[in-house]
Design an enzyme around this catalytic site. Sequence first.
Site, PDB file in Angstrom:
ATOM      1  N   GLU A 211       1.317  -2.424   9.050  1.00 26.93           N
ATOM      2  CA  GLU A 211       1.018  -2.568   7.624  1.00 26.93           C
ATOM      3  C   GLU A 211       1.896  -3.701   7.118  1.00 26.93           C
ATOM      4  O   GLU A 211       3.088  -3.506   6.848  1.00 26.93           O
ATOM      5  CB  GLU A 211       1.337  -1.259   6.884  1.00 26.93           C
ATOM      6  CG  GLU A 211       0.490  -0.078   7.328  1.00 26.93           C
ATOM      7  CD  GLU A 211      -0.936  -0.145   6.798  1.00 26.93           C
ATOM      8  OE1 GLU A 211      -1.175  -0.806   5.773  1.00 26.93           O
ATOM      9  OE2 GLU A 211      -1.826   0.462   7.425  1.00 26.93           O
ATOM     10  N   CYS A 245       3.521  -4.893  -1.945  1.00 26.61           N
ATOM     11  CA  CYS A 245       2.794  -5.647  -0.907  1.00 26.61           C
ATOM     12  C   CYS A 245       1.436  -6.133  -1.393  1.00 26.61           C
ATOM     13  O   CYS A 245       0.982  -7.199  -1.000  1.00 26.61           O
ATOM     14  CB  CYS A 245       2.627  -4.791   0.335  1.00 26.61           C
ATOM     15  SG  CYS A 245       1.809  -3.226   0.010  1.00 26.61           S
TER      16      CYS A 245
END
Length: 467
Positions: A211, A245
């Site tokens: 991720e 993010c």
Amino acid sequence: MKTDSTVLFQKQKAKALEWRRSTAPERRARLKKLLEAVSRYEDQILEATQKDFGKPAVETVLTELLLSVHEITHAIKNVEEWMRPRSVSSGLFLLGARCEVHSDPRGVCLIIGPWNYPWQLALSPLAAALAAGNTVIMKPSELTPHCSALLQKILGEIFSEDEVAVVLGDKDTSTELLALPFDHIFFTGSTAVGKVVMQAASRHLSSVTLELGGKSPAIVDETADLAWAAERLLWGKWVNGGQTCVAPDTLFVHRSVWPNLQDEIRKAGARFAQRTNEDLSQIISPRHFERLKQMSKQSAGWKLAVQVGPDSTSDNERRWPVQFFELENAGLASYTSLAREEIFGPLMATVIYDDLSMVIDRLGREDKPLALYLFSKDKRTQERILRETTSGGLVINDVLVHLANPELPFGGVGTSGQGHYHGHFGFRAFSHEKAVLKQGPIKFAARFFQPPYSAAKLQWARRLLKI
Ligand code: NAD
């Protein structure tokens, strides 16, 4: 540490073999223990997150705990269904056989977390790993020492170290852990470290979920609801101090609406920035703060168009305003570094466009983003972006919120990551899907594949090609 981690790994290996047989009620019980502990420690969690980077309690509840609790509860509700073997068709050649897909726990899993959402990005993958029947060694970030120590305390109270263990430390600790033959490695962090993790995983051929980060563009076209786009873009940059993010990072805005969009951002800013010291997270460390300073100073070719939040930035406070920079010499050709590096803070690089095709072309040549945002009321534009771009996730007329739905896969593509999780997708990431075939009483089809390979058999076999 090396011996300690090896011993810990061996203990987990033994437990993982035992847990391989665990039933749905047993897994649910582990998840319920986790849920109960998170709720029991709610106050301490808010306090620790405040201490680490001044994150407002409301944001910690909404962006950390709510999402984690949602994931755990969703897993508790669905784990039995997820564990159930899935029957699939046997087809003509396996007539009479029973074919099923079974989900095996992977075994001993390593979860390495970043600092920016210290709870959600630890608890959500942990919930998925536990639902899938694994043991877990977790290495949270060294940049949130209060949160990481509290996570170790909480999980240490409800699990024995051979079940779930939190190991504290920095990249040296990660490196030592990564030398072990984990059955699965789940890494959340930067693209650069993701490459290190993947390389380490290759030594044992451990499977990985990565991720990662990168730039998440947003597009505002000439049909967009500007007031809505402004407040959502501003919120995307405000929440967690822009250190998300999937925060919108580069804004492509149609020339005709940029002046009005700026006005709307200022209006939304007046509502948002009433108590910046309490309502705005700090930049995580002096090093990260300095990086933002340099980024905003060195953005030659860019001018500051709108600013929302604190007027002065003091090194003690480490609170940085949301700043929309505009590319002065408009035109995508003069794209510069502010629009190339992942900003990971409250700066936005704004690029004015005249023709959407140029934006789509640019996106096609850049790294594939973790998220792409489109603000447009035009159905044809929505359809075009959907078909002509790729990204980990696409959100139309909003930002960030796709990660709140456990029915949607969350993850990147290419340099923004591989694999995904949340809900059933997380369960699958932490499971090995095993093909199971139980042969039936009709053996004719199987025998047909055996010698002798007569001419008649060849003729029949060739006929099968046409079926
Ligand atoms: P990071 O990659 O610096 O660190 C992540 C973890 O890796 C930390 O636990 C750290 O101790 C460890 N680490 C650091 N260097 C290492 C090395 N050389 N070898 C092994 N381990 C190492 O990331 P960060 O600064 O904590 O987080 C910010 C980054 O994470 C951003 O790029 C952001 O986009 C990304 N991120 C992605 C997601 C997502 O879901 N895709 C979520 C949050 C953050």
